[in-house]
Design an enzyme around this catalytic site. Sequence first.
Site, PDB file in Angstrom:
ATOM      1  N   ASP A  13       0.816  -1.223   0.000  1.00  0.00           N
ATOM      2  CA  ASP A  13       0.000   0.000   0.000  1.00  0.00           C
ATOM      3  C   ASP A  13       0.848   1.271   0.000  1.00  0.00           C
ATOM      4  OD1 ASP A  13      -2.243  -1.706   0.275  1.00  0.00           O
ATOM      5  OD2 ASP A  13      -1.935  -1.731   2.448  1.00  0.00           O
ATOM      6  N   LYS A  16       1.765   2.103  -5.119  1.00  0.00           N
ATOM      7  CA  LYS A  16       2.369   1.546  -6.343  1.00  0.00           C
ATOM      8  C   LYS A  16       1.539   1.846  -7.574  1.00  0.00           C
ATOM      9  CE  LYS A  16       3.794  -2.647  -4.217  1.00  0.00           C
ATOM     10  NZ  LYS A  16       2.730  -2.629  -3.288  1.00  0.00           N
ATOM     11  N   GLY A  40      -4.103  -4.871  -4.361  1.00  0.00           N
ATOM     12  CA  GLY A  40      -5.144  -3.962  -4.838  1.00  0.00           C
ATOM     13  C   GLY A  40      -4.492  -2.691  -5.343  1.00  0.00           C
ATOM     14  N   HIS A  41      -4.650  -2.416  -6.626  1.00  0.00           N
ATOM     15  CA  HIS A  41      -4.085  -1.197  -7.201  1.00  0.00           C
ATOM     16  C   HIS A  41      -5.205  -0.334  -7.748  1.00  0.00           C
ATOM     17  CE1 HIS A  41       0.015  -3.266  -8.199  1.00  0.00           C
ATOM     18  NE2 HIS A  41      -0.181  -3.085  -6.921  1.00  0.00           N
ATOM     19  N   GLN A 224       2.352  -6.272  -2.774  1.00  0.00           N
ATOM     20  CA  GLN A 224       2.705  -6.203  -1.344  1.00  0.00           C
ATOM     21  C   GLN A 224       4.027  -5.432  -1.168  1.00  0.00           C
ATOM     22  OE1 GLN A 224       1.846  -9.783  -2.407  1.00  0.00           O
ATOM     23  NE2 GLN A 224      -0.206  -8.968  -2.273  1.00  0.00           N
TER      24      GLN A 224
HETATM   25  P1  IMP Z   1      -2.366 -12.817   2.703  1.00  0.00           P
HETATM   26  O1  IMP Z   1      -1.424 -12.346   1.656  1.00  0.00           O
HETATM   27  O2  IMP Z   1      -3.805 -12.652   2.352  1.00  0.00           O
HETATM   28  O3  IMP Z   1      -2.041 -14.210   3.180  1.00  0.00           O
HETATM   29  O4  IMP Z   1      -2.152 -11.885   4.011  1.00  0.00           O
HETATM   30  C1  IMP Z   1      -0.955 -11.912   4.767  1.00  0.00           C
HETATM   31  C2  IMP Z   1      -0.596 -10.516   5.258  1.00  0.00           C
HETATM   32  O5  IMP Z   1      -0.233  -9.716   4.142  1.00  0.00           O
HETATM   33  C3  IMP Z   1      -1.737  -9.769   5.942  1.00  0.00           C
HETATM   34  O6  IMP Z   1      -1.192  -8.943   6.949  1.00  0.00           O
HETATM   35  C4  IMP Z   1      -2.311  -8.903   4.852  1.00  0.00           C
HETATM   36  O7  IMP Z   1      -2.968  -7.767   5.348  1.00  0.00           O
HETATM   37  C5  IMP Z   1      -1.049  -8.534   4.100  1.00  0.00           C
HETATM   38  N1  IMP Z   1      -1.276  -8.200   2.697  1.00  0.00           N
HETATM   39  C6  IMP Z   1      -1.506  -9.053   1.682  1.00  0.00           C
HETATM   40  N2  IMP Z   1      -1.663  -8.381   0.533  1.00  0.00           N
HETATM   41  C7  IMP Z   1      -1.484  -7.084   0.806  1.00  0.00           C
HETATM   42  C8  IMP Z   1      -1.472  -5.892   0.006  1.00  0.00           C
HETATM   43  O8  IMP Z   1      -1.627  -5.916  -1.215  1.00  0.00           O
HETATM   44  N3  IMP Z   1      -1.266  -4.735   0.677  1.00  0.00           N
HETATM   45  C9  IMP Z   1      -1.026  -4.690   2.013  1.00  0.00           C
HETATM   46  N4  IMP Z   1      -1.016  -5.763   2.782  1.00  0.00           N
HETATM   47  C10 IMP Z   1      -1.241  -6.964   2.193  1.00  0.00           C
END
Ligand code: IMP
Length: 430
Positions: A13, A16, A40-41, A224
């Site tokens: 976040d 990007k 999410g973009h 991420q």
């Molecule tokens: P997962 O990727 O859904 O398994 O989540 C694992 C951790 O990564 C959690 O803390 C999510 O909030 C974080 N996370 C996963 N994708 C994103 C992203 O695109 N932006 C910010 N945090 C993310």
Amino acid sequence: MANVAVIGSQWGDEGKGKIVDWLSSRSDVVVRFQGGHNAGHTLVIDGVTYKLSLLPSGIVRGGKISIIGNGVVIDPWALAKEIQYITDLGIMVSPESLKIAENATLILPLHQRLDSLREGLSGDDKIGTTKRGIGPAYEDKVGRRAIRVTDLANEKTLVNKVNKLVNHHNIVLRGMGEKELNPSDVLKELIAITDKILPYMARVSIILSEARKAGKRILFEGAQGVMLDVDHGTYPFVTSSNTISPTALSGVGQNLKALNFVLGITKAYTTRVGEGPFPTEQENETGEELGKKGHEFGTNTGRKRRCGWIDTVMVRHAIEVGGIDGIALTKLDVLDGFETIKICVGYKLNGKVIDYFPIASEDQFNVIPIYEDIKGWSDSTYGARSWNELPAEAIKYVKRLEELIGCSVSLLSTSPERDDTILVKDPFED
Ligand code: IMP
């Protein structure tokens, strides 16, 4: 011709979307290499807002090839829905413009169910995942029982693989006292979605090699951030993929020579969604103000993001392990109006001063940030397009960050608008 990878240097976040859009407008091929629809973009192009999760950002611009690499975990239903969503917004998606790696892993509904079940059972130890099934799908990949895109093309293989996968997960579900899966239901669902996915299946690694030979510009689009990397982040409060820049290559089937510049997106403060350590978190008015001014709610899940000051120890760690060559500093305008801005320059751990990001989770929870105070600025930096338009204190802040993280600012973003960017060094012209 330089190829560029964009990765996040914090917990995702970092903003990007805008930078990737700016770079994708100048590239021929845009490729996603890890993660899935947990990302999410938001892109705003000619007044139209596009919210993308799985599709590479280049998809919304005509004449580009968008690629989903083998390192991505693909939920075929989410993908079909996203293709429909942008088609409805007037964007043409075709097998010429979108290519999906044959060897990418599929996320199935059972993975999402497991993700939610586990999070529900973990109580205080929960990770705060996006519940998209990302972790369970990657586990099946390394467990060598995953269903891959190519399996959709061969029903006999698919039957065998579904049976094996369901047998494995039913043992777990039985142990949890949960309803078991019926392999023929899983198979039926997969067969029903096949036609929406297979037309895009392609030999991605070869397409990329040919693009390189033809002198095309490639943009590797990370999701991420480094602090969510499964090895180098705040484990276990991380995602299940490697988010560092070498994944740009392993996640698409390219060699080390394919990547020339790594741009690390860095927010001028810090946010995180989900659980886990966050040394500079401000659970107070400052945090509220940063969240409010920065609109810090998840693009994808709508969750409120935790907010705090910038942590240069952490960003330096991300730069080192992430292989970052230059940063794009985003959301500087959110700091406008703060009388004093704090920068974390080190930690105290068990009474000792340390200047590195510790690996043990308990240490990451226990470090006490050491701050340096910087005088804030009252003028607005919003929409600035050159250094001359920035208040002197804002320039000082940026220069101090560069010194502390040991990396230069290539781009400075001062609003969500594409042109509100100060270009210091073009990553493609490395
Ligand atoms: P997962 O990727 O859904 O398994 O989540 C694992 C951790 O990564 C959690 O803390 C999510 O909030 C974080 N996370 C996963 N994708 C994103 C992203 O695109 N932006 C910010 N945090 C993310």
